[in-house]
Design an enzyme around this catalytic site. Structure first.
Site, short mmCIF file in Angstrom:
data_model
loop_
_atom_site.label_atom_id
_atom_site.label_comp_id
_atom_site.label_asym_id
_atom_site.label_seq_id
_atom_site.Cartn_x
_atom_site.Cartn_y
_atom_site.Cartn_z
N TYR A 41 0.83 -1.21 0.00
CA TYR A 41 0.00 0.00 0.00
C TYR A 41 0.87 1.26 0.00
O TYR A 41 0.73 2.12 -0.87
CB TYR A 41 -0.90 -0.04 1.23
CG TYR A 41 -1.87 1.13 1.33
CD1 TYR A 41 -2.99 1.19 0.52
CD2 TYR A 41 -1.66 2.15 2.25
CE1 TYR A 41 -3.88 2.26 0.61
CE2 TYR A 41 -2.54 3.21 2.35
CZ TYR A 41 -3.65 3.26 1.53
OH TYR A 41 -4.53 4.31 1.63
N GLY A 94 -0.94 -2.07 21.86
CA GLY A 94 0.12 -1.41 22.62
C GLY A 94 -0.49 -0.71 23.83
O GLY A 94 -1.60 -1.05 24.26
N1 LIG Z 1 -10.16 6.49 4.52
C1 LIG Z 1 -8.97 6.96 4.83
O1 LIG Z 1 -8.72 7.31 5.99
C2 LIG Z 1 -7.91 7.11 3.77
C3 LIG Z 1 -6.65 7.58 4.16
C4 LIG Z 1 -5.66 7.73 3.20
C5 LIG Z 1 -5.93 7.45 1.87
N2 LIG Z 1 -7.16 7.00 1.51
C6 LIG Z 1 -7.36 6.69 0.07
O2 LIG Z 1 -8.64 7.13 -0.36
C7 LIG Z 1 -9.16 6.20 -1.31
C8 LIG Z 1 -10.54 5.74 -0.88
O3 LIG Z 1 -10.45 5.14 0.40
P1 LIG Z 1 -11.73 4.63 1.19
O4 LIG Z 1 -11.48 4.83 2.64
O5 LIG Z 1 -12.95 5.19 0.58
O6 LIG Z 1 -11.60 3.07 0.91
P2 LIG Z 1 -12.68 2.00 0.41
O7 LIG Z 1 -12.04 0.67 0.52
O8 LIG Z 1 -13.99 2.23 1.08
O9 LIG Z 1 -12.86 2.41 -1.12
C9 LIG Z 1 -12.05 1.94 -2.15
C10 LIG Z 1 -12.93 1.62 -3.33
O10 LIG Z 1 -12.13 1.19 -4.44
C11 LIG Z 1 -12.69 0.02 -5.01
N3 LIG Z 1 -11.59 -0.74 -5.63
C12 LIG Z 1 -10.53 -1.32 -5.02
N4 LIG Z 1 -9.73 -1.90 -5.93
C13 LIG Z 1 -10.29 -1.66 -7.14
C14 LIG Z 1 -9.93 -2.02 -8.48
N5 LIG Z 1 -8.83 -2.75 -8.74
N6 LIG Z 1 -10.74 -1.63 -9.49
C15 LIG Z 1 -11.87 -0.91 -9.24
N7 LIG Z 1 -12.26 -0.54 -8.00
C16 LIG Z 1 -11.47 -0.92 -6.96
C17 LIG Z 1 -13.34 -0.69 -3.84
O11 LIG Z 1 -14.33 -1.64 -4.22
C18 LIG Z 1 -13.92 0.48 -3.04
O12 LIG Z 1 -15.21 0.82 -3.49
C19 LIG Z 1 -8.15 5.07 -1.44
O13 LIG Z 1 -7.35 5.31 -2.57
C20 LIG Z 1 -7.33 5.20 -0.18
O14 LIG Z 1 -6.02 4.73 -0.37
C21 LIG Z 1 -8.15 6.81 2.42
#
Ligand SMILES: NC(=O)c1ccc[n+]([C@@H]2O[C@H](COP(=O)([O-])OP(=O)(O)OC[C@H]3O[C@@H](n4cnc5c(N)ncnc54)[C@H](O)[C@@H]3O)[C@@H](O)[C@H]2O)c1
Length: 312
Positions: free
Chosen positions: A143, A203
């Site tokens: 990641y 922790g």
């Molecule tokens: N929630 C947080 O605190 C946070 C923090 C840092 C970064 N992010 C980033 O924000 C974005 C959204 O996060 P989130 O919390 O909504 O996560 P989430 O898991 O709820 O959403 C991710 C979405 O992407 C879809 N997905 C995953 N792999 C895929 C693929 N290969 N093809 C098509 N769709 C795919 C999933 O089905 C899901 O709907 C991500 O990129 C994550 O890395 C989130």
């Protein structure tokens, strides 16, 4: 505008879609439903401005759009570590495909990156200039390093192909529609408290995190996307809490009698994490507005509804 949201059926993507649809845009939601759910976008399924495409971004796709918000990627360790090779493919091949699409149709491209690019930081708080301390062979690397290469790709397409990019680094965000089983600390504590179970702190609980409410984060997304600044920009809430403080806040809100228990820290767990949001403040005039107590209340209400729990 016609706007593509990858990962639009997920937690943050669906909140973003709510904002874009309400503003009158045409929205295409693209998702493979790995961690996303149709329930999150159900309210738009019959709207003629909305289209849903089941597609995996590791495969190319041709669409005509003006903007791309690229969020597709599982965000919680339980989900991104379930199939780490797939997580790398999603970040590398998926981001390449979406940048290729942006290049072809001259769409503005927004990358949802993460504070995890800072790894276990040796500077505090983290500003965008900090280059990070990531273990390239650790369990989180699929990641962390995946997002680092996604940023590299975005900047190389920007420099080499003049793709108009925006890069946001998201810090821990919480709110309604988080998955109950995602193993993230806010959802863990809420689910445990609602089920009358002890709250598990890894922790001694002195490690700190900052927690940004979803609506604040989405406001930051929209401002960055529509600004002239390429990024990267930290978006998060600089209010820093220990994990123990969070456990106590959730316990007091749901079940003051719940016990708090301790378990060993997982490997590569960052000790401290707090955004320096000077750039977001000065360049986007953005700062968070929802206090933790208020955001937690709204999140707990949503979990109660989904879990069918009567108030304890
Ligand atoms: N929630 C947080 O605190 C946070 C923090 C840092 C970064 N992010 C980033 O924000 C974005 C959204 O996060 P989130 O919390 O909504 O996560 P989430 O898991 O709820 O959403 C991710 C979405 O992407 C879809 N997905 C995953 N792999 C895929 C693929 N290969 N093809 C098509 N769709 C795919 C999933 O089905 C899901 O709907 C991500 O990129 C994550 O890395 C989130």
């Amino acid at each position: 505008m016609r706007i593509l949201v990858t990962g639009g059926a997920g937690f943050l993507g669906s909140h973003l879609i709510d904002r874009l649809m309400t503003a009158g845009h045409e929205v295409i939601c693209l998702d493979n439903f790995y961690t996303g759910n149709k329930r999150n976008i159900q309210q738009w399924l019959d709207n003629h401005n909305f289209e849903l495409i089941r597609h995996d971004i590791t495969e190319p796709i041709r669409l005509e759009v003006d903007q791309i918000y690229h969020l597709a990627c599982p965000a919680s360790p339980v989900h991104y570590q379930y199939n780490p090779v797939k997580t790398v493919k999603t970040n590398v091949m998926g981001t390449l495909n979406m940048l290729g699409l942006a290049k072809r149709v001259k769409a503005r491209f927004f990358l949802a990156s993460t504070s995890e690019v800072y790894g276990d930081p040796d500077v505090h708080p983290q500003s965008e200039e900090y280059r990070g301390n990531v273990n390239p062979i650790g369990l989180r690397a699929c990641y962390d390093e995946g997002k680092r290469i996604a940023e590299t790709l975005a900047f190389d397409y920007y420099r080499q192909n003049k793709v108009d990019i925006r890069v946001v680094r998201i810090f821990n965000t919480y709110g309604p529609r988080m998955l109950e089983n995602d193993g993230r600390v806010v959802s863990n504590f809420i689910v445990q408290a609602l089920q009358g179970k002890p709250l598990t702190v890894y922790g001694d609980g002195s490690q700190t995190r900052s927690f940004c409410y979803a609506s604040d984060l989405i406001e930051g997304f929209i401002r960055l996307m529509n600004s002239d600044y390429v990024g990267p920009v930290n978006i998060g809430n600089p209010g820093e809490y220990t994990i123990l403080q969070l456990a106590e806040a959730v316990r007091d809100m749901i079940n003051p009698n719940a016990e708090i228990i301790h378990e060993p820290l997982p490997s590569d767990d960052p000790r401290r994490r707090r955004p320096d949001i000077t750039k977001a403040k000065t360049l986007l005039d953005w700062e968070p507005t929802v206090p933790l107590a208020e955001g937690l209340k709204l999140t707990v209400e949503d979990f109660r509804k989904r879990m069918g729990n009567a108030p304890i």
